[in-house]
Scaffold this active site. Structure first.
Site, mmCIF file in Angstrom:
data_model
loop_
_atom_site.group_PDB
_atom_site.id
_atom_site.type_symbol
_atom_site.label_atom_id
_atom_site.label_comp_id
_atom_site.label_asym_id
_atom_site.label_seq_id
_atom_site.Cartn_x
_atom_site.Cartn_y
_atom_site.Cartn_z
ATOM 1 C CG ASP A 1 43.486 41.781 39.644
ATOM 2 O OD1 ASP A 1 43.028 40.713 39.212
ATOM 3 O OD2 ASP A 1 44.635 42.194 39.380
ATOM 4 C CG ASP B 1 48.087 36.922 39.240
ATOM 5 O OD1 ASP B 1 49.046 36.603 39.942
ATOM 6 O OD2 ASP B 1 47.224 36.105 38.850
#
Length: 222
Positions: free
Chosen positions: A10, A12
């Site tokens: 991922d 953020d």
């Protein structure tokens, strides 16, 4: 012949800390639409979802036209902030070294994120790490997490089987996506959802440091 090992990250809350700009842009978007801004804590909990889904989660009773307006105002505000050089999305300490070390050890690397293509490309290029990844999957081309489409596309592009991959993320959305794709999930404790939530959503473990994350990755795909 070497065995493929794929780490899908991922962005953020896992690679970079962009919460200040996310909260600012969401507050500005709601304000421009003439609406009361959501609580920043609730905004942080939605990080990782595709933008339209996040807006709908934050304001489920909004008429569709207002929800679309908030979404577009957010995109415009975030884009303007980037173009003005005001966007602040620092890499978490040790992440650049982790990525380079994994690549040098023969890992394939990918990203699966709720960011747009443009936003992810700018973020990775700004940190000089774009060339480390063989696959970049974003919300522009897939359903929102926790749907497994992004992760499945990363597996395909990397030529990896689910058992050869690990999903690394900071939210329950990442863990649930991995579970749906049959991929082992490892959580990180420095993002937006608590370790207990990550475990409950399917994380095999939650790393509280970059060193612990490297060890968890090596253990997950030996």
């Amino acid at each position: 012949m070497s065995v493929t090992r794929l780490a899908v990250f991922d962005c953020d809350g896992t690679l970079v800390d962009g919460q200040a700009d996310v909260c600012w842009a969401m507050e500005r978007a709601f304000s421009r639409a003439g609406l009361v801004a959501p609580d920043p804590q609730q905004v942080r909990r939605m990080v990782g979802l595709s933008l339209p889904v996040a807006v709908r989660q934050l304001a489920p009773d909004l008429p569709e036209d207002q929800a679309r307006a908030v979404t577009e105002f957010y995109r415009a505000s975030f884009r303007a902030r980037r173009e003005e050089g005001l966007l602040d999305e620092p890499l978490y300490d040790g992440i650049a070294e982790l990525l380079a070390g994994l690549r040098d050890a023969g890992w394939s690397l990918a990203v699966a994120t709720g960011k747009s293509d443009r936003g992810l490309a700018a973020c990775l290029a700004g940190h000089g790490i774009a060339d480390l990844f063989c696959s970049l999957q974003t919300a522009d081309r897939h359903p929102s997490k926790p749907h497994p489409a992004m992760l499945e596309a990363a597996l395909f592009e990397a030529g990896a089987l689910p058992g050869q991959a690990v999903m690394v993320g900071d939210t329950s959305f990442d863990m649930l996506m991995a579970r749906s794709a049959g991929v082992r999930a490892v959580g990180v404790a420095w993002g937006y959802h608590a370790p207990g939530e990550l475990i409950a959503s399917g994380a095999a473990s939650v790393a509280d440091s970059v060193a612990a994350l490297r060890a968890a990755l090596e253990e997950a795909v030996a």
